[in-house]
Scaffold this motif. Sequence first.
Motif, PDB file in Angstrom:
ATOM      1  N   ALA A  93      48.836  36.406  25.403  1.00  0.00           N
ATOM      2  CA  ALA A  93      49.184  36.282  26.275  1.00  0.00           C
ATOM      3  C   ALA A  93      47.478  35.598  26.904  1.00  0.00           C
ATOM      4  CB  ALA A  93      49.656  36.915  27.285  1.00  0.00           C
ATOM      5  N   ASN A  94      47.442  34.365  28.145  1.00  0.00           N
ATOM      6  CA  ASN A  94      46.330  34.156  28.445  1.00  0.00           C
ATOM      7  C   ASN A  94      46.266  34.398  29.824  1.00  0.00           C
ATOM      8  OD1 ASN A  94      46.258  32.318  25.946  1.00  0.00           O
ATOM      9  ND2 ASN A  94      45.715  30.312  27.190  1.00  0.00           N
ATOM     10  N   PRO A  95      44.659  35.220  30.310  1.00  0.00           N
ATOM     11  CA  PRO A  95      44.721  35.385  31.776  1.00  0.00           C
ATOM     12  C   PRO A  95      45.784  35.006  33.318  1.00  0.00           C
ATOM     13  CG  PRO A  95      42.690  35.409  30.421  1.00  0.00           C
ATOM     14  CD  PRO A  95      43.619  34.333  29.880  1.00  0.00           C
ATOM     15  N   ASP A  96      45.822  33.450  33.158  1.00  0.00           N
ATOM     16  CA  ASP A  96      46.422  32.397  33.638  1.00  0.00           C
ATOM     17  C   ASP A  96      47.692  32.234  33.429  1.00  0.00           C
ATOM     18  OD1 ASP A  96      45.735  30.736  31.903  1.00  0.00           O
ATOM     19  OD2 ASP A  96      45.219  29.873  32.311  1.00  0.00           O
ATOM     20  N   LEU A 127      55.939  26.254  32.064  1.00  0.00           N
ATOM     21  CA  LEU A 127      55.897  25.950  33.808  1.00  0.00           C
ATOM     22  C   LEU A 127      54.600  25.409  33.940  1.00  0.00           C
ATOM     23  CD1 LEU A 127      59.196  27.195  35.473  1.00  0.00           C
ATOM     24  CD2 LEU A 127      58.896  25.404  33.809  1.00  0.00           C
ATOM     25  N   ASP A 128      54.457  23.992  34.674  1.00  0.00           N
ATOM     26  CA  ASP A 128      52.532  24.277  34.859  1.00  0.00           C
ATOM     27  C   ASP A 128      52.706  24.889  37.040  1.00  0.00           C
ATOM     28  OD1 ASP A 128      53.796  22.102  37.022  1.00  0.00           O
ATOM     29  OD2 ASP A 128      53.573  20.835  36.026  1.00  0.00           O
ATOM     30  N   CYS A 129      51.609  24.418  36.849  1.00  0.00           N
ATOM     31  CA  CYS A 129      51.005  25.296  38.149  1.00  0.00           C
ATOM     32  C   CYS A 129      52.043  25.033  38.827  1.00  0.00           C
ATOM     33  CB  CYS A 129      49.809  25.089  38.052  1.00  0.00           C
ATOM     34  SG  CYS A 129      49.104  22.965  38.568  1.00  0.00           S
ATOM     35  N   ASN A 130      53.226  23.456  39.251  1.00  0.00           N
ATOM     36  CA  ASN A 130      53.745  23.353  40.283  1.00  0.00           C
ATOM     37  C   ASN A 130      55.332  23.596  40.008  1.00  0.00           C
ATOM     38  OD1 ASN A 130      51.655  22.289  42.021  1.00  0.00           O
ATOM     39  ND2 ASN A 130      51.387  20.274  40.241  1.00  0.00           N
ATOM     40  N   LYS A 131      55.209  24.962  38.132  1.00  0.00           N
ATOM     41  CA  LYS A 131      56.607  24.971  38.075  1.00  0.00           C
ATOM     42  C   LYS A 131      57.934  23.871  37.929  1.00  0.00           C
ATOM     43  CE  LYS A 131      56.714  29.002  40.784  1.00  0.00           C
ATOM     44  NZ  LYS A 131      57.388  30.067  42.014  1.00  0.00           N
ATOM     45  N   LYS A 132      56.867  23.180  36.872  1.00  0.00           N
ATOM     46  CA  LYS A 132      57.331  21.502  36.709  1.00  0.00           C
ATOM     47  C   LYS A 132      57.639  21.929  34.880  1.00  0.00           C
ATOM     48  CE  LYS A 132      57.205  18.868  40.666  1.00  0.00           C
ATOM     49  NZ  LYS A 132      56.589  17.546  41.143  1.00  0.00           N
ATOM     50  N   VAL A 133      58.540  21.106  34.774  1.00  0.00           N
ATOM     51  CA  VAL A 133      58.966  20.939  33.642  1.00  0.00           C
ATOM     52  C   VAL A 133      58.433  19.923  33.089  1.00  0.00           C
ATOM     53  CG1 VAL A 133      60.496  21.007  31.509  1.00  0.00           C
ATOM     54  CG2 VAL A 133      60.954  22.500  33.254  1.00  0.00           C
ATOM     55  N   ASN A 134      57.056  20.026  31.088  1.00  0.00           N
ATOM     56  CA  ASN A 134      56.390  18.375  31.129  1.00  0.00           C
ATOM     57  C   ASN A 134      57.674  19.326  29.802  1.00  0.00           C
ATOM     58  OD1 ASN A 134      55.103  17.367  29.397  1.00  0.00           O
ATOM     59  ND2 ASN A 134      52.611  17.253  30.583  1.00  0.00           N
ATOM     60  N   VAL A 226      62.217  28.315  20.958  1.00  0.00           N
ATOM     61  CA  VAL A 226      62.052  28.230  22.345  1.00  0.00           C
ATOM     62  C   VAL A 226      63.210  29.849  22.538  1.00  0.00           C
ATOM     63  CG1 VAL A 226      61.254  27.262  24.082  1.00  0.00           C
ATOM     64  CG2 VAL A 226      60.512  26.644  22.194  1.00  0.00           C
ATOM     65  N   LEU A 227      62.985  30.478  23.223  1.00  0.00           N
ATOM     66  CA  LEU A 227      64.156  30.939  24.025  1.00  0.00           C
ATOM     67  C   LEU A 227      64.570  30.141  25.762  1.00  0.00           C
ATOM     68  CD1 LEU A 227      66.830  32.953  24.476  1.00  0.00           C
ATOM     69  CD2 LEU A 227      64.101  34.485  25.299  1.00  0.00           C
ATOM     70  N   LEU A 228      65.975  29.451  25.512  1.00  0.00           N
ATOM     71  CA  LEU A 228      65.585  28.830  26.346  1.00  0.00           C
ATOM     72  C   LEU A 228      65.811  29.492  28.455  1.00  0.00           C
ATOM     73  CD1 LEU A 228      67.796  25.605  25.080  1.00  0.00           C
ATOM     74  CD2 LEU A 228      65.213  25.760  25.955  1.00  0.00           C
ATOM     75  N   SER A 229      66.508  30.425  28.014  1.00  0.00           N
ATOM     76  CA  SER A 229      66.681  31.430  28.876  1.00  0.00           C
ATOM     77  C   SER A 229      66.036  31.958  29.913  1.00  0.00           C
ATOM     78  CB  SER A 229      67.995  32.778  28.312  1.00  0.00           C
ATOM     79  OG  SER A 229      67.111  33.429  28.112  1.00  0.00           O
ATOM     80  N   GLU A 230      64.631  31.739  29.666  1.00  0.00           N
ATOM     81  CA  GLU A 230      63.309  32.161  29.486  1.00  0.00           C
ATOM     82  C   GLU A 230      62.249  31.386  29.825  1.00  0.00           C
ATOM     83  OE1 GLU A 230      63.310  35.280  31.228  1.00  0.00           O
ATOM     84  OE2 GLU A 230      64.308  36.010  30.606  1.00  0.00           O
ATOM     85  N   SER A 231      61.508  32.126  30.836  1.00  0.00           N
ATOM     86  CA  SER A 231      60.469  30.644  31.099  1.00  0.00           C
ATOM     87  C   SER A 231      59.380  31.110  32.477  1.00  0.00           C
ATOM     88  CB  SER A 231      60.982  29.711  32.469  1.00  0.00           C
ATOM     89  OG  SER A 231      61.000  29.992  33.231  1.00  0.00           O
ATOM     90  N   PHE A 232      58.165  31.044  31.657  1.00  0.00           N
ATOM     91  CA  PHE A 232      56.175  31.296  32.465  1.00  0.00           C
ATOM     92  C   PHE A 232      55.420  30.298  33.107  1.00  0.00           C
ATOM     93  CE2 PHE A 232      55.987  30.655  28.143  1.00  0.00           C
ATOM     94  CZ  PHE A 232      54.281  30.484  28.094  1.00  0.00           C
ATOM     95  N   ILE A 233      54.762  30.854  34.010  1.00  0.00           N
ATOM     96  CA  ILE A 233      54.330  30.050  34.420  1.00  0.00           C
ATOM     97  C   ILE A 233      52.884  29.646  33.862  1.00  0.00           C
ATOM     98  CG2 ILE A 233      53.288  29.104  36.553  1.00  0.00           C
ATOM     99  CD1 ILE A 233      55.702  30.463  37.985  1.00  0.00           C
ATOM    100  N   ASN A 235      48.881  28.429  35.068  1.00  0.00           N
ATOM    101  CA  ASN A 235      48.145  28.352  36.279  1.00  0.00           C
ATOM    102  C   ASN A 235      47.187  27.907  35.189  1.00  0.00           C
ATOM    103  OD1 ASN A 235      50.380  28.624  38.099  1.00  0.00           O
ATOM    104  ND2 ASN A 235      49.739  30.760  37.929  1.00  0.00           N
ATOM    105  N   HIS A 236      47.155  26.556  34.722  1.00  0.00           N
ATOM    106  CA  HIS A 236      45.451  26.030  34.127  1.00  0.00           C
ATOM    107  C   HIS A 236      45.253  24.596  35.142  1.00  0.00           C
ATOM    108  CE1 HIS A 236      42.736  25.114  31.095  1.00  0.00           C
ATOM    109  NE2 HIS A 236      43.473  24.201  30.651  1.00  0.00           N
ATOM    110  N   PRO A 237      44.706  25.334  36.069  1.00  0.00           N
ATOM    111  CA  PRO A 237      44.250  24.068  36.780  1.00  0.00           C
ATOM    112  C   PRO A 237      43.118  23.054  35.923  1.00  0.00           C
ATOM    113  CG  PRO A 237      42.677  26.053  36.774  1.00  0.00           C
ATOM    114  CD  PRO A 237      43.909  26.189  36.853  1.00  0.00           C
ATOM    115  N   LYS A 238      43.267  21.428  36.365  1.00  0.00           N
ATOM    116  CA  LYS A 238      42.251  20.288  35.702  1.00  0.00           C
ATOM    117  C   LYS A 238      41.339  20.841  36.351  1.00  0.00           C
ATOM    118  CE  LYS A 238      46.023  17.073  35.181  1.00  0.00           C
ATOM    119  NZ  LYS A 238      46.935  15.451  35.454  1.00  0.00           N
TER     120      LYS A 238
END
Length: 301
Positions: A93-96, A127-134, A226-233, A235-238
């Motif tokens: 796990a990354n700290p962010d 998910l990205d820092c805006n809680k969006k999927v890429n 990939v477990l599709l029922s779970e997600s995480f964020i 927060n890796h800012p540009k």
Amino acid sequence: MEESISMIILNYNSSSNTIRLAQDTLKICPLINIVIVDNNSKDEDIKKLELFGLTDIKIHLIKNNKNMGYAKGNNIGIKYAIDKLCSEYIIIANPDIEYNSKTIIINLVNELSSLNKDFACLTGIMLDCNKKVNLDRICWKLPGKISDFFANFRLLNKFFNPLRYHNLKMIADKNVITVDTIPGCFFIIRASAFQDINYFDEGTFLYCEERILAKKLANKNYKTGVLLSESFIHNHPKSNDFAKNLKLQNLLLKSRRYYNQNYNDSYKTNIFVKLILEFSFYGGQIENYLVYFCKKIKHYL
């Protein structure tokens, strides 16, 4: 079950995020082991981690005397978790990163333990820092013979990305989808599988650890999903630091070159493939410098 899990958090001057993640993890899984590996952070950062380590016996702090990068730094924590804590499951796990639910760890472990032993590695939807999927960052394919020719030129890669999955929607009805490569910022893996492939390849400092891990697992006939029922964020800012971005882009090219030199059989046996890829490694660097200077000029205008 929780006692058999160890989370490895690699820290480099990120004590606030590291402590937050460790605290969040212990709230939802109080018996899990937290192994914090510090990659030679500043003194004040290490002191914060040392004080935090006194708050719970489940927290283990390892201090490196230099910044060893992602692969080697994580390997130190992984081997400690397996040899000293007898862990059966390892979470990287990354700290962010942040959890989107309180059930993500237990659900990932339960799902992985229910699958056949050849299924080694699992993550959730990032998910990205805006809680969006890429979709390009949830998972991706292992490189083919000359895939990195397209990846090394950023402009070319925008129009043609050979590593992209185009059929995720077709298999989205399954709870777990089997893929080649998953993000290295958060995933769980069987300790036995990690030992079997001899851990992370320490030949890179940063970048391409995911594809190298995926290749090593695939070579041993392990599966990743990939477990599709779970997600995480994540927060890796540009960063707006042009010089830093240039350095990181060139480091990415260096790691891709290492991958091809060591894991791409066509690179090693086909002179044409080698020449094409070598051209792209140098061409990609030239493109990076051009982008850097254009951004600098635009900044001062």
